[in-house]
Design an enzyme around this catalytic site. Structure first.
Site, PDB file in Angstrom:
ATOM      1  N   ASP A  41      -1.785 -30.403  77.102  1.00 12.74           N
ATOM      2  CA  ASP A  41      -0.859 -29.888  76.259  1.00 12.74           C
ATOM      3  C   ASP A  41      -0.161 -29.584  77.800  1.00 12.74           C
ATOM      4  O   ASP A  41      -0.161 -28.264  78.259  1.00 12.74           O
ATOM      5  CB  ASP A  41      -0.821 -29.023  75.359  1.00 12.74           C
ATOM      6  N   GLU A 133      -2.810 -16.960  77.314  1.00 14.55           N
ATOM      7  CA  GLU A 133      -2.297 -17.216  76.454  1.00 14.55           C
ATOM      8  C   GLU A 133      -2.384 -17.500  74.803  1.00 14.55           C
ATOM      9  O   GLU A 133      -3.952 -17.255  74.469  1.00 14.55           O
ATOM     10  CB  GLU A 133      -2.396 -19.069  76.944  1.00 14.55           C
ATOM     11  N   GLU A 142      -2.305 -16.364  63.900  1.00 20.96           N
ATOM     12  CA  GLU A 142      -3.684 -16.079  64.074  1.00 20.96           C
ATOM     13  C   GLU A 142      -3.198 -16.065  65.715  1.00 20.96           C
ATOM     14  O   GLU A 142      -4.394 -16.170  66.515  1.00 20.96           O
ATOM     15  CB  GLU A 142      -3.792 -17.520  64.014  1.00 20.96           C
ATOM     16  N   HIS A 292       1.837 -29.026  71.797  1.00 24.42           N
ATOM     17  CA  HIS A 292       0.589 -28.541  70.927  1.00 24.42           C
ATOM     18  C   HIS A 292       1.357 -27.977  69.479  1.00 24.42           C
ATOM     19  O   HIS A 292       0.610 -27.629  68.594  1.00 24.42           O
ATOM     20  CB  HIS A 292      -0.982 -28.278  70.779  1.00 24.42           C
TER      21      HIS A 292
END
Lengths: 357, 357
Positions: A41, A133, A142, A292
């Site tokens: 990505d 990240e 999540e 993504h």
């Protein structure tokens, strides 16, 4: 990158005990596919790289904590930006690959991979920079944000740097042609096979326009208004308590005549940047190159016709599912034009059912 | 048709108790997506339709049992072919839609939808014809063939017709370029982001070239030999005991120089046909138009270089997984050229883990 393994599924709900949830959560990062998808990505990885290198004046000679380091790529960017020490904390077994990658890049004197959760590891010192990240689908699904806040409160020195430092959530009405095509499919069966299956369209509507959050790429031309920001999180100050419900109001106006059949929710995160324009944005907007994370699509029960400047307004609340605290729910109260207010609560389905031929 | 919902996943194994297994199995057919995919599969639906209509002389005035009727489309084809009565047995809640579709096509005098498993329902009479679309991935994964054989032994009159009447399994070596591209990806990271991640390639190899059966469309040009048939099932005579292990030997020869990195397993089913050439084949071969069954791809641990006429030989065994009797395992013993014999056992993963951004 995930094209090798695609499936249709029937979303199922299943209660998982906390240990099982965490095991699934940490284990699933061990498969290479998810790391391949993240590294491939370019928007994600290159924005982090640029943000870290552009902040090298604030990183050089400093101690950094990478929360949920994965393959360690962000930690190595920090080493390349001149960090004195980087603690790369990773709970899952991908930490073993991170150790190898750190060696392969000759930064093992700087980057120390520590296997464990950030809530349980002991660092030998406080840090000046946190990089992570942590973002999930729809920002909070999540996500590791709670862990980042824990790390901030426990390990970040006063006045330290957090990369990224801000997150914003947006909503916009869309007209998704795919779902209407899928409903129309059942009207085409008679011509093809001589059996009238048009009555399946109602069943299809109930199945498709359910309360699942669908993660998919929204085409720019299907977006029906300027996106409206409904929440902003300052990572220096937001608390775990505040994350229990992230909510805010929105208003926007239709671009033209269309049938609105869904809302799209997406996020941006922002990095401080010493150079003009003094910030760097990683955007998952449908108006920007695909990531993504794609977008979160929330189908309305039935389409609503709008015209130029039809007003949309309402409130979005995001909160953890009762079944699984890492699963996000999105509740939307909304008014379109003259309609009375409607409400719908969405959640990301468990992908626990099996695909069937 | 399944493009709305695609995911990458980390395959996980999980033991399911028998009741839970059956519930998952029957429930998952209730979602519209799987029925949409099946009806939209023109090769599947049109071959059944043609086979039923071409056998109308054998169906006209007869009593038919449709095992696992789903939306009831095959039952309606049988009514259109002149059946006197069709019992459409369906265990899952899609039976409710089948009732509606039967009414919409004005065949409710002929087609009777019965909700239940074929092992438990009581029919008022024996039948002259059994029709069923029972095939799963790699023919036997989560297939209903045992139920069809039960129905044959319990309800089919002597000399009755079974549609389809025969199934065949094939294997062929292939050279899959996607998997090698995925391994090579890790060598490209340094150029893109300045971090050498080439050591991830070994980890990726272990993750990707594991023992999972991957269901995907094999391109014709990646097939390296004439496919070899290794098993044939005559539905009039095969027994449930014989299905416990379906196995057979194969030999084939390479089309040219290539690196073999996988085997591809697929199936055909054959319908009798009164017209020449006296049979009608539904093929899931990579040389024929795509179906929703795609092909089953079995990755070797490492590629093997072959040249024109390099011989392949071996034996394939298919048997139910110990964890879940509806899940199929494929064991391959194989020799390529002068290599000594190798063995590998594959299984279809449970798609129970959650996708992760």
């Amino acid at each position: 990158m995930s094209t090798l393994r695609r499936m249709s599924y029937a979303g199922k709900k299943r209660k998982l005990d906390k240990t099982r949830q965490d095991r699934v959560y940490f284990d699933s990062y061990s498969d290479v596919t998810v790391h391949e998808e993240m590294i491939a990505d370019y928007v994600r990885t290159n924005t982090y790289r640029t943000a870290i290198l552009k902040n090298s004046e604030l990183i050089r000679g400093k101690v950094v904590l990478d929360v949920g380091a994965g393959t360690g790529v962000l930690s190595i960017f920090c080493a390349q930006a001149g960090a004195k020490k980087v603690y790369a904390v990773e709970a899952c077994s991908i930490a073993e690959q991170a150790v190898e990658i750190v060696k392969q890049n000759n930064v093992e004197d700087v980057v120390e991979v520590i296997r464990g959760t950030v809530e349980t590891v002991e660092l030998p010192e406080k840090v000046e920079v946190i990089v992570s990240e942590w973002m999930g689908y729809a920002l909070l699904h999540e996500s590791m944000l709670n862990s980042v806040l824990y790390a901030r409160d426990r390990w970040l020195k006063a006045g330290g740097l957090i990369l990224p430092s801000r997150a914003e959530l947006y909503i916009t009405p869309i007209s998704d042609p795919v779902v209407e095509d899928r409903l129309y499919f059942w009207y085409t069966v008679k011509e093809q096979y001589g059996v009238d299956m048009s009555c399946m369209s109602n069943f299809a509507r109930r199945c498709i326009k359910n309360s699942d959050i669908i993660v998919s790429n929204v085409a720019m031309e299907d977006v029906l208004s300027h996106p409206a920001r409904f929440a902003e999180l300052d990572l220096h100050s937001v608390t775990v308590e505040e994350l229990r419900t992230v909510k805010g109001r929105f208003t926007c106006e239709s671009f033209g005549s269309a049938a609105v059949n869904a809302f799209c929710v997406y996020f941006t995160v922002t990095f401080p940047c010493p150079e003009k324009p003094h910030s760097l944005v990683l955007s998952t907007s449908p108006f920007y190159p695909e990531t993504h994370w794609k977008q979160a699509v929330l189908y309305l029960d039935s389409p609503v016709e709008v015209v130029q400047d039809t007003p949309f307004s309402g409130e979005v609340s995001m909160f953890p599912s009762e079944d699984s605290s890492r699963h996000i729910c999105i509740h939307v109260d909304y008014t379109i034009g003259e309609q009375k207010e409607q409400s719908k609560t969405f959640s990301i389905p468990d992908w626990t059912a099996e695909p069937q031929p």
